[in-house]
Write an enzyme that holds these catalytic residues in place. Structure first.
Site, PDB file in Angstrom:
ATOM      1  N   ASP A  91      -0.572  -6.954   6.795  1.00 29.66           N
ATOM      2  CA  ASP A  91      -1.723  -6.108   6.480  1.00 29.66           C
ATOM      3  C   ASP A  91      -2.766  -7.036   5.872  1.00 29.66           C
ATOM      4  O   ASP A  91      -2.622  -7.499   4.738  1.00 29.66           O
ATOM      5  CB  ASP A  91      -1.317  -5.000   5.508  1.00 29.66           C
ATOM      6  CG  ASP A  91      -2.471  -4.060   5.172  1.00 29.66           C
ATOM      7  OD1 ASP A  91      -3.640  -4.500   5.242  1.00 29.66           O
ATOM      8  OD2 ASP A  91      -2.200  -2.899   4.820  1.00 29.66           O
ATOM      9  N   TYR A 105       0.846  -1.199   0.000  1.00 33.25           N
ATOM     10  CA  TYR A 105       0.000   0.000   0.000  1.00 33.25           C
ATOM     11  C   TYR A 105       0.885   1.255   0.000  1.00 33.25           C
ATOM     12  O   TYR A 105       1.782   1.402   0.831  1.00 33.25           O
ATOM     13  CB  TYR A 105      -0.914  -0.034   1.227  1.00 33.25           C
ATOM     14  CG  TYR A 105      -1.895   1.102   1.263  1.00 33.25           C
ATOM     15  CD1 TYR A 105      -2.991   1.143   0.405  1.00 33.25           C
ATOM     16  CD2 TYR A 105      -1.719   2.164   2.133  1.00 33.25           C
ATOM     17  CE1 TYR A 105      -3.878   2.193   0.420  1.00 33.25           C
ATOM     18  CE2 TYR A 105      -2.603   3.224   2.162  1.00 33.25           C
ATOM     19  CZ  TYR A 105      -3.680   3.234   1.301  1.00 33.25           C
ATOM     20  OH  TYR A 105      -4.554   4.291   1.308  1.00 33.25           O
TER      21      TYR A 105
HETATM   22  C1  LIG Z   1      -6.853   1.390   2.267  1.00 33.05           C
HETATM   23  C2  LIG Z   1      -5.697   0.577   2.713  1.00 33.05           C
HETATM   24  C3  LIG Z   1      -4.840   1.049   3.717  1.00 33.05           C
HETATM   25  C4  LIG Z   1      -5.014   2.414   4.362  1.00 33.05           C
HETATM   26  O1  LIG Z   1      -6.178   2.464   5.131  1.00 33.05           O
HETATM   27  P1  LIG Z   1      -6.933   3.849   5.489  1.00 33.05           P
HETATM   28  O2  LIG Z   1      -8.120   3.372   6.253  1.00 33.05           O
HETATM   29  O3  LIG Z   1      -7.277   4.516   4.199  1.00 33.05           O
HETATM   30  O4  LIG Z   1      -5.989   4.654   6.304  1.00 33.05           O
HETATM   31  C5  LIG Z   1      -3.799   0.233   4.108  1.00 33.05           C
HETATM   32  N1  LIG Z   1      -3.591  -0.975   3.547  1.00 33.05           N
HETATM   33  C6  LIG Z   1      -4.395  -1.459   2.575  1.00 33.05           C
HETATM   34  C7  LIG Z   1      -4.116  -2.800   1.986  1.00 33.05           C
HETATM   35  C8  LIG Z   1      -5.463  -0.688   2.114  1.00 33.05           C
HETATM   36  O5  LIG Z   1      -6.248  -1.168   1.142  1.00 33.05           O
END
Ligand SMILES: *Cc1c(COP(=O)(O)O)cnc(C)c1O
Length: 398
Positions: free
Chosen positions: A183, A111
């Site tokens: 993540d 990301y």
């Molecule tokens: C959208 C996203 C983020 C960031 O999240 P926010 O809620 O926009 O701060 C981080 N990692 C992944 C894989 C995402 O899709």
């Protein structure tokens, strides 16, 4: 009776109920910033356990605790902390898992703002960061240094749906004395629980599938009590606490997470199969398809479904992809994913606009790549929308 453990039930039942005399079926929203101090809260502060006391809502609040308990049950985690965004969760996780002098590795396709955060911490906060071409075990193993303390990967990568081999990566990280952070935004705990596969910490952008309705911004860090306490401490300092009303909305979204993911995964697979057979489509990237490089791995690590993201290459490159987007009627051209409504975006002008065309090619993102974030509508309607838009753009072929 044994505690319920099935995901369908946990989504609906885990967490708190109203324990006031009213016994509401749903915990009321505690839209309050501060709480009467008691003997217990003074004792908690003295004993260094401010996280366990109701003091002030940046530290915690019944609406926040309720959704944290539900998320812990879903993740199979000892503890979780919710934050005001996915980046709030990622910042708290990275800062709590590393210190000055520590080295972090992560794929360059991670990301975008996570990569920027790691670069910024390297430039100004004493960490070192090496971006890697992918999250394959050999790539990660080859990048480790004596001071590597954190391996950061995404359970399923954007936009090509690379599936990370979490058990192998956990082994590599742990043999080296490093932590594995995942993540897990794209897979959600319905499809995969990273902690059970060896990850030390999992994080989510709850803005996506967990909230599920494109109406709130939130994040989650899950792990052992000790690790989450450390992330909570950073959350408190960064000020990235979740508002009680957003906590309520997140909890409401979680109740239908299992239902939504089931439908989304089914729709995405149908859409992927349709696209695979279309003459205007050069290639489809979805791990549920036999031709995807991680199809076999997905069968092992994502047995309950292969997610809601379907990417494909339009034969007429970025111009064809742009034209295709503008002809869609159901799919909304918008960034983000994970809501009930289907979205479409082009990595070249959104998520991967920060990379040069050559870097995009190295990351496997060919010209004409389109990313669909499939929602819960009828698959037939989604396919008809895609079919109509593709028919309008495909150059005649002899
Ligand atoms: C959208 C996203 C983020 C960031 O999240 P926010 O809620 O926009 O701060 C981080 N990692 C992944 C894989 C995402 O899709």
């Amino acid at each position: 009776m044994a505690k319920p453990s099935r995901m369908e039930t946990l989504c609906v039942q885990a967490g708190r109920r109203d324990d006031s005399p009213h016994r509401a079926a749903v915990l009321p929203i505690y839209q309050a910033t501060t709480f009467a101090l008691t003997e217990g809260s003074f004792r908690g502060m003295v004993e260094g356990k401010p996280r366990e006391c109701l003091i002030y809502s940046r530290y915690g609040n019944p609406s926040i605790w309720s959704v944290e308990e539900r998320m812990a049950a879903l993740e199979g985690a000892e503890s979780t902390v919710v934050t005001s965004s996915g980046m709030g969760a990622i910042s708290a996780a990275v800062l709590s898992l590393t210190g000055p002098g520590d080295h972090v590795v992560a794929p360059i396709g991670t990301y975008g703002q996570t990569v920027v955060l790691l670069q910024r911490l390297a430039r100004s906060c004493g960490r070192a960061f090496t971006p890697l071409p992918d999250a394959e075990p050999d790539t990660i193993r080859g990048a480790l240094r004596p001071e590597t303390r954190l391996v950061w990967v995404e359970s399923v990568g954007n936009p090509l749906n690379a599936v990370a081999d979490l058990p192998t990566l956990a082994g590599i990280a742990h043999d080296h004395g490093a932590s594995l952070a995942v993540d897990a935004t794209f897979a959600t705990p319905v499809l995969q629980r990273p902690l059970e596969l060896g990850a030390d910490v999992s994080v989510h952008s709850a803005t996506k599938y967990l909230g599920g309705h494109a109406d709130l911004t939130a994040g989650v860090v899950a792990g052992s009590r000790e690790r989450v306490d450390a992330a909570w401490d950073w959350m408190r300092l960064l000020g990235s606490c979740l508002d009680p009303h957003a906590a309520f909305l997140l909890e409401r979204g979680l109740k239908t997470l299992h239902l939504r993911m089931e439908r989304i995964c089914r729709n995405a697979l149908e859409v992927a199969r349709f696209l695979e057979g279309h003459p205007a489509v050069a290639r489809v990237h979805h791990p549920g398809l036999e031709g995807h490089p991680h199809h076999e791995r997905a069968g092992r690590l994502l047995p309950r479904g292969t997610g809601g993201i379907v990417s494909f290459e339009h034969r007429d490159g970025d111009a064809g992809a742009l034209d295709f987007c503008h002809r869609l009627e159901i799919f909304l051209e918008a960034t983000s994913l994970g809501g009930v409504e289907s979205l479409v975006s082009l990595p070249f002008n959104t998520s991967h606009a920060n990379l040069s065309p050559r870097e995009r090619a190295e990351a496997g993102i060919a010209p004409g790549t389109v990313r669909l974030a499939v929602g819960i509508e009828a698959a037939e309607d989604l396919i008809a929308d895609l079919d109509g838009a593709l028919a309008g753009t495909a150059a005649p072929r002899g």
